[in-house]
Design a protein around this motif. Sequence first.
Motif, PDB file in Angstrom:
ATOM      1  N   VAL A 434       0.994  -1.136   0.087  1.00 57.94           N
ATOM      2  CA  VAL A 434      -0.090   0.023   0.052  1.00 57.94           C
ATOM      3  C   VAL A 434       0.873   1.312   0.022  1.00 57.94           C
ATOM      4  CG1 VAL A 434      -1.667   1.405   1.221  1.00 57.94           C
ATOM      5  CG2 VAL A 434      -1.910  -1.377   1.073  1.00 57.94           C
ATOM      6  N   ASP A 435       0.657   2.159  -0.853  1.00 65.40           N
ATOM      7  CA  ASP A 435       1.202   3.280  -0.744  1.00 65.40           C
ATOM      8  C   ASP A 435       0.302   4.501  -0.002  1.00 65.40           C
ATOM      9  OD1 ASP A 435       3.387   5.367  -2.287  1.00 65.40           O
ATOM     10  OD2 ASP A 435       1.179   6.402  -2.548  1.00 65.40           O
ATOM     11  N   PRO A 436       1.149   5.121   0.785  1.00 69.82           N
ATOM     12  CA  PRO A 436       0.350   5.933   1.942  1.00 69.82           C
ATOM     13  C   PRO A 436      -0.151   6.999   0.992  1.00 69.82           C
ATOM     14  CG  PRO A 436       2.881   6.275   2.068  1.00 69.82           C
ATOM     15  CD  PRO A 436       2.675   4.967   1.333  1.00 69.82           C
ATOM     16  N   ALA A 437       0.481   7.851   0.152  1.00 72.36           N
ATOM     17  CA  ALA A 437      -0.344   8.802  -0.620  1.00 72.36           C
ATOM     18  C   ALA A 437      -1.565   8.386  -1.302  1.00 72.36           C
ATOM     19  CB  ALA A 437       0.522   9.526  -1.422  1.00 72.36           C
ATOM     20  N   LEU A 441      -5.395   9.430  -0.617  1.00 76.59           N
ATOM     21  CA  LEU A 441      -6.054   9.998  -1.809  1.00 76.59           C
ATOM     22  C   LEU A 441      -7.384   9.385  -2.292  1.00 76.59           C
ATOM     23  CD1 LEU A 441      -6.093  11.528  -4.591  1.00 76.59           C
ATOM     24  CD2 LEU A 441      -4.916   9.553  -5.786  1.00 76.59           C
ATOM     25  N   ARG A 442      -7.484   7.945  -1.872  1.00 76.19           N
ATOM     26  CA  ARG A 442      -8.683   7.450  -2.196  1.00 76.19           C
ATOM     27  C   ARG A 442      -9.557   7.846  -0.844  1.00 76.19           C
ATOM     28  NH1 ARG A 442      -9.819   0.853  -1.947  1.00 76.19           N
ATOM     29  NH2 ARG A 442     -11.971   0.995  -2.420  1.00 76.19           N
ATOM     30  N   LEU A 443      -9.152   7.794   0.069  1.00 80.40           N
ATOM     31  CA  LEU A 443     -10.086   8.420   1.528  1.00 80.40           C
ATOM     32  C   LEU A 443     -10.659   9.650   1.005  1.00 80.40           C
ATOM     33  CD1 LEU A 443      -8.431   7.567   4.581  1.00 80.40           C
ATOM     34  CD2 LEU A 443     -10.483   6.793   3.994  1.00 80.40           C
ATOM     35  N   LEU A 444      -9.971  10.632   0.368  1.00 77.91           N
ATOM     36  CA  LEU A 444     -10.629  12.004   0.102  1.00 77.91           C
ATOM     37  C   LEU A 444     -11.227  12.028  -0.988  1.00 77.91           C
ATOM     38  CD1 LEU A 444      -7.495  14.035   1.297  1.00 77.91           C
ATOM     39  CD2 LEU A 444      -9.525  13.328   2.738  1.00 77.91           C
ATOM     40  N   SER A 445     -11.107  10.892  -1.961  1.00 78.40           N
ATOM     41  CA  SER A 445     -11.761  11.079  -3.271  1.00 78.40           C
ATOM     42  C   SER A 445     -13.192  10.260  -3.270  1.00 78.40           C
ATOM     43  CB  SER A 445     -10.821  10.689  -4.483  1.00 78.40           C
ATOM     44  OG  SER A 445      -9.686  11.507  -4.213  1.00 78.40           O
ATOM     45  N   ASP A 446     -12.930   9.037  -2.439  1.00 80.45           N
ATOM     46  CA  ASP A 446     -14.220   8.122  -2.630  1.00 80.45           C
ATOM     47  C   ASP A 446     -14.965   8.032  -1.342  1.00 80.45           C
ATOM     48  OD1 ASP A 446     -15.676   5.685  -2.731  1.00 80.45           O
ATOM     49  OD2 ASP A 446     -13.800   4.343  -3.453  1.00 80.45           O
ATOM     50  N   TRP A 468     -12.932  15.618  -1.297  1.00 79.81           N
ATOM     51  CA  TRP A 468     -12.689  16.814  -2.013  1.00 79.81           C
ATOM     52  C   TRP A 468     -13.741  17.023  -3.110  1.00 79.81           C
ATOM     53  CZ3 TRP A 468      -7.217  14.306  -3.579  1.00 79.81           C
ATOM     54  CH2 TRP A 468      -6.081  14.698  -2.813  1.00 79.81           C
ATOM     55  N   ALA A 469     -14.016  18.356  -3.519  1.00 76.95           N
ATOM     56  CA  ALA A 469     -14.904  18.335  -4.416  1.00 76.95           C
ATOM     57  C   ALA A 469     -14.731  17.989  -5.749  1.00 76.95           C
ATOM     58  CB  ALA A 469     -15.487  20.046  -4.440  1.00 76.95           C
ATOM     59  N   ARG A 470     -13.354  17.973  -6.094  1.00 75.43           N
ATOM     60  CA  ARG A 470     -12.943  17.564  -7.338  1.00 75.43           C
ATOM     61  C   ARG A 470     -12.027  16.399  -7.206  1.00 75.43           C
ATOM     62  NH1 ARG A 470     -12.032  23.025 -11.046  1.00 75.43           N
ATOM     63  NH2 ARG A 470     -14.237  23.795 -11.032  1.00 75.43           N
ATOM     64  N   PRO A 471     -12.372  15.187  -7.245  1.00 75.21           N
ATOM     65  CA  PRO A 471     -11.381  14.214  -6.767  1.00 75.21           C
ATOM     66  C   PRO A 471     -10.224  14.092  -7.849  1.00 75.21           C
ATOM     67  CG  PRO A 471     -13.518  13.428  -6.988  1.00 75.21           C
ATOM     68  CD  PRO A 471     -13.711  14.691  -7.215  1.00 75.21           C
ATOM     69  N   ALA A 472      -9.164  13.829  -7.407  1.00 76.53           N
ATOM     70  CA  ALA A 472      -7.747  13.847  -8.307  1.00 76.53           C
ATOM     71  C   ALA A 472      -7.830  12.372  -8.953  1.00 76.53           C
ATOM     72  CB  ALA A 472      -6.353  13.934  -7.448  1.00 76.53           C
ATOM     73  N   ARG A 473      -7.151  12.528 -10.074  1.00 73.49           N
ATOM     74  CA  ARG A 473      -6.814  11.341 -10.625  1.00 73.49           C
ATOM     75  C   ARG A 473      -5.658  10.441 -10.266  1.00 73.49           C
ATOM     76  NH1 ARG A 473      -8.648  12.049 -16.973  1.00 73.49           N
ATOM     77  NH2 ARG A 473     -10.714  12.824 -16.509  1.00 73.49           N
ATOM     78  N   SER A 474      -4.596  11.095  -9.608  1.00 75.15           N
ATOM     79  CA  SER A 474      -3.364  10.557  -9.261  1.00 75.15           C
ATOM     80  C   SER A 474      -2.862  11.308  -8.035  1.00 75.15           C
ATOM     81  CB  SER A 474      -2.530  10.308 -10.728  1.00 75.15           C
ATOM     82  OG  SER A 474      -2.138  11.908 -10.875  1.00 75.15           O
ATOM     83  N   VAL A 475      -1.771  10.722  -7.493  1.00 78.46           N
ATOM     84  CA  VAL A 475      -1.073  11.339  -6.564  1.00 78.46           C
ATOM     85  C   VAL A 475      -0.429  12.821  -7.067  1.00 78.46           C
ATOM     86  CG1 VAL A 475       1.018  11.078  -4.944  1.00 78.46           C
ATOM     87  CG2 VAL A 475      -0.758   9.302  -5.080  1.00 78.46           C
TER      88      VAL A 475
END
Length: 727
Positions: A434-437, A441-446, A468-475
């Motif tokens: 598991v990569d920490p970032a 990212l998944r927690l804040l986007s999903d 996040w209002a606009r989920p990011a696609r990548s770290v």
Amino acid sequence: MPLLPASPRSAAARTETGRPRASPAPVRPAGPSGGIPLTTSVHDDSPSAAADAPLARERAHLAAARRALRAMREDVEALDLTDVAANWVNAAVLERQIEDRVKALADLAGTPLFFGRLDYLHAPGGSGAEGADGPRFHIGRRHVHDADGDPMVIDWRAPVSQPFYRASAKDPMGVALRRRFGYTGGDLTAYEDEHLSDPAQASATSALLQREIERPRVGPMRDIVATIQPEQDEIVRAGLGGTVCVQGGPGTGKTAVGLHRVAYLLYAHRERLARTGTLVIGPNRSFLHYIEQVLPALGELTVRQSTVDDLVARVEVRGTDEAPAAVVKGDARMAEVLRRALYAHVTLPTEPVVVVRGSRRWRVPAYELEEMVRELLDRSIRYGAAREALPQRIAHAVLVRMERSGEAPDDRVQDAVARNPAVKAAVKALWPPVDPARLVLRLLSDPDFLAEHAEGVLTEEERAAVLWARPARSVRSARWSAADAVLIDEAADLIERTPSLGHVVLDEAQDLSPMQYRAVGRRCSTGSATVLGDLAQGTTPWATRSWREALAHLGKEGAVVEELTAGFRVPTDVIAYASRLLPHIAPGLAPVASVRENPGFFEVRPVPAGPAGVVAACRELLGREGSVGLIAADARVPELAAALTEAGLRPLGPGEETTGEARLTLVPASLAKGLEYDHVVLDEPAAVVGAEPDERTGLRRLYVCLTRAVSGLIVTHAAPLPGHLAE
């Protein structure tokens, strides 16, 4: 190198210049001391023969000590490293150590080599009749010895120097006389004596001490090694084993105490801290630049300085959070959400592992694999450590089967089995990397992923605040905030333990969130810390409410909490004015009691709207000696900078202060914390308060800004003052 002469007799037979003497050097009478050093008079440079004789001897000793220090430095520079080291790596390390030693032995021209003297009744810790002519020690920033190895200046951190800070008439600690020196630049200009063994003399406050405290402050922060008070010295010399938390109002010297504590610990525990490391953490880089010369002036060159943001910089921070989101992300409950989300990646097996070696096939059933996984989960070890242990557990199970079949495998076979493709595939499926970032990212986007792992921990409103209002696609493309970086650091520590340092100093700690405390605590989990702050100066929405709560987040529940209430920096009228805010921002906190004899000056000045009145106040203060700081609400800084430049008073920014002609610094209110200036103009208090999200935070910010002045404060305002100041 010896810290004491061979005997009281030999010490008593040497003068300040190291030459034999027939009788003790003359001294001036003075009074006994209580909590603050005491004296009856100051002897300045003058043509008077009676006053000049001791001063001349002290100057001669200073000149001789400077020559001895130069000789010590030349001896180090002359070391021949040829054929000393076994290889080029050791040679490079040794060369660097020599360079650091040469730097530590530098004689700073504007800094006195020693600032005090102790005349003991007899040898410290030794025998001798009271009243005998005991040894004499000059106390300074570093140890200096002559060609014979005899000490000419004793390091202020040495045990024999401690009475310089703590001795009093009630407890002279074996000292007959304490002498303080006055300096201009690096030149000795005055001395002041205290006869601690004579209780009949009258009490008075040390004039040289007051003069040093009130000396103008141009340029970066300087050390306070010559003026450390008994209550400060107790904190400075506290042992390495325990954590100390210092609650101190404006001007009580808490930052200086923390820095001098680092210097003392490096002196007392150098080998240990050389292995484990030390770190000073400040609120921002401007503050770190302001304090960066203190430790080098004390001969300590290896202490790292950082902000919390720098410590957790695993991703590029390009975004900001609204206050509600930052408060939730900084809450300690997020650690549990991260832990749940991380360990949700672990799955229980449904298929056996079959390892093929040669013509044999070894089968480890699913139920046995499940036992291994559950045991690792129950042990609560780091995610990454458990993942590394799992293939060895599976390999061991295979080896047990080999031994039962008559084979005799060794450790090499176990390592080979652990690297078997079937084992590696099973580990990847059961305990994936598991990569920490990416986890954060998944927690804040999903929203579904967050809801699943924050169930019962965060409310629905809190979950909505952090998404996040606009989920990011990548770290790489994500606009991470400072609070997000702390979450990533927490996740990284859940996966792999963060290395611990030997000692950490955390300054302006009252502004840290619980998650930031956890990030700092990881850096000293097996070491100790010095925590410095003032609850009344907390200006973040998540500001510390109590030190016990903060220390729990830091992982140092057993820390000792000390309080400094004597103010040495802020003038009486200024601190009294600022203290009007205390009942509204920190009701249970005791106000600072200024001990300064010079009241300074203080004025609340109504001015017309616009920058003209502020510029005039700055020009007026630049006519005085010392540094000038103009503090204003952040939004007003560009307008004021333009007006000052147009008036020919081009200001510096925080952290750019020098000892040159430029003495005016324009300070945004958000960066004022921890800084100090001889004279301050505070522009428009109502704007400072109004820039914050709520009144209480705004009043705390105003309290910080009001207490940056060392000698005088002018408050300029066109708008009405906040009601709490006008009362």
